[in-house]
Design a protein around this motif. Structure first.
Motif, PDB file in Angstrom:
ATOM      1  N   ALA A   4      25.916   5.033  28.703  1.00  0.00           N
ATOM      2  CA  ALA A   4      26.624   6.208  28.177  1.00  0.00           C
ATOM      3  C   ALA A   4      27.279   6.939  29.336  1.00  0.00           C
ATOM      4  O   ALA A   4      26.620   7.265  30.315  1.00  0.00           O
ATOM      5  CB  ALA A   4      25.631   7.131  27.474  1.00  0.00           C
ATOM      6  N   ASP A   6      29.508  10.334  30.005  1.00  0.00           N
ATOM      7  CA  ASP A   6      30.091  11.559  29.458  1.00  0.00           C
ATOM      8  C   ASP A   6      30.725  12.371  30.572  1.00  0.00           C
ATOM      9  O   ASP A   6      30.450  12.154  31.750  1.00  0.00           O
ATOM     10  CB  ASP A   6      28.999  12.383  28.757  1.00  0.00           C
ATOM     11  CG  ASP A   6      28.507  11.698  27.495  1.00  0.00           C
ATOM     12  OD1 ASP A   6      29.336  11.475  26.596  1.00  0.00           O
ATOM     13  OD2 ASP A   6      27.305  11.372  27.408  1.00  0.00           O
ATOM     14  N   GLY A 116      25.482  10.442  25.512  1.00  0.00           N
ATOM     15  CA  GLY A 116      24.092  10.488  25.972  1.00  0.00           C
ATOM     16  C   GLY A 116      23.233  11.503  25.230  1.00  0.00           C
ATOM     17  O   GLY A 116      22.007  11.387  25.214  1.00  0.00           O
ATOM     18  N   THR A 117      23.875  12.493  24.619  1.00  0.00           N
ATOM     19  CA  THR A 117      23.100  13.539  23.945  1.00  0.00           C
ATOM     20  C   THR A 117      22.953  13.309  22.438  1.00  0.00           C
ATOM     21  O   THR A 117      21.898  13.569  21.875  1.00  0.00           O
ATOM     22  CB  THR A 117      23.767  14.923  24.155  1.00  0.00           C
ATOM     23  OG1 THR A 117      25.163  14.801  23.860  1.00  0.00           O
ATOM     24  CG2 THR A 117      23.587  15.423  25.576  1.00  0.00           C
ATOM     25  N   ALA A 123      20.232   5.609  25.183  1.00  0.00           N
ATOM     26  CA  ALA A 123      20.999   4.721  26.071  1.00  0.00           C
ATOM     27  C   ALA A 123      20.174   4.406  27.317  1.00  0.00           C
ATOM     28  O   ALA A 123      19.401   5.245  27.790  1.00  0.00           O
ATOM     29  CB  ALA A 123      22.313   5.392  26.468  1.00  0.00           C
ATOM     30  N   LYS A 126      22.530   6.788  31.578  1.00  0.00           N
ATOM     31  CA  LYS A 126      23.457   7.871  31.225  1.00  0.00           C
ATOM     32  C   LYS A 126      24.073   8.421  32.506  1.00  0.00           C
ATOM     33  O   LYS A 126      23.346   8.792  33.430  1.00  0.00           O
ATOM     34  CB  LYS A 126      22.720   8.998  30.509  1.00  0.00           C
ATOM     35  CG  LYS A 126      22.052   8.556  29.222  1.00  0.00           C
ATOM     36  CD  LYS A 126      21.309   9.712  28.580  1.00  0.00           C
ATOM     37  CE  LYS A 126      20.543   9.226  27.360  1.00  0.00           C
ATOM     38  NZ  LYS A 126      19.727  10.293  26.763  1.00  0.00           N
ATOM     39  N   ALA A 181      20.470  12.423  32.382  1.00  0.00           N
ATOM     40  CA  ALA A 181      21.742  11.857  32.878  1.00  0.00           C
ATOM     41  C   ALA A 181      21.827  11.963  34.396  1.00  0.00           C
ATOM     42  O   ALA A 181      21.273  12.888  34.993  1.00  0.00           O
ATOM     43  CB  ALA A 181      22.912  12.600  32.242  1.00  0.00           C
TER      44      ALA A 181
END
Ligand code: DC
Length: 209
Positions: A4, A6, A116-117, A123, A126, A181
């Protein structure tokens, strides 16, 4: 494995996602394109962006064949995407598509704001990509000029700051790193440097499992 990625607008997460997917032989989904495609469908139909029912219908009728349309990358569509992406029912309508993409073998890299959230909270890796807004504005401006569009860097910066604000403060799926993350600041890295840093994160996580 699911990776993931972001981060805010113009952080380079899309290019990074594509490169990481290539490196690992995984499929890649730039989820911003999904929101952009919904926004474009509404703009094309002359529908008000606040028309929830039409926006949800457009989200459920997504045609992945159209994801490559270069017009989706324009600032106008990006702004419209930011508006419709704040509608909870539109986000809900897009969850299954993204989760299905993530689950299909052999593995996938998804980049966006809430992978990721919300979309893939489990995942394997992240990464949250950040970069100085001025650096992002400069990169976006160069990209626009390379496409033959005119772009004023100061206006692009103002636009990026406005969009960050809206994406961060919206009540549904606000832009923020998942607690687990790994933050990657690529302000002073070129694309290659960013890719190397991301691979190092993935390898560290894999080694620790
Ligand atoms: O990353 P981008 O600029 O292509 O995204 C366009 C807009 O779509 C952005 O302003 C916020 C929204 N978006 C989102 O809400 N969730 C995602 N996973 C990806 C994009």
């Amino acid at each position: 494995m699911i990776i993931a990625i972001d981060g805010p607008a113009a952080s380079g997460k899309g290019t990074l996602g594509k490169r990481l997917a290539h490196h690992y032989g995984y499929r890649h989904l730039d989820t911003g394109v999904i929101y952009r495609a919904v926004a474009k469908a509404l703009l094309d139909a002359g529908v008000d962006l606040a028309d929830e029912a039409r926006a949800v219908a457009a989200a459920l009728e997504l045609d992945p064949e159209k994801f490559g349309d270069p017009v989706l990358k324009t600032q106008e569509i990006g702004n419209a995407a930011s508006v419709i992406s704040a509608i909870p029912r539109v986000r809900e309508a897009l969850v299954n598509f993204q989760r299905q993409f993530a689950a299909d073998p052999p593995g996938a890299v998804l980049d966006g704001r809430d992978i990721g959230t919300v979309i893939c909270p489990d995942a394997d890796v992240k990464i949250f990509v950040v970069a100085d807004p001025k650096v992002r504005a400069h990169r976006r401006t160069m990209e626009a000029l390379a496409r033959g569009e005119s772009a004023d860097e100061a206006l692009v910066l103002a636009d990026i700051l406005r969009r960050d604000e809206r994406d961060r403060n919206r009540p549904v799926a606000p832009l923020r790193p998942a607690p687990d993350a790994h933050v990657l600041d690529n302000s002073s890295l070129d694309i290659e440097g960013g890719v190397r840093a991301a691979i190092a994160i993935v390898e560290t996580v894999r080694a620790g499992r």
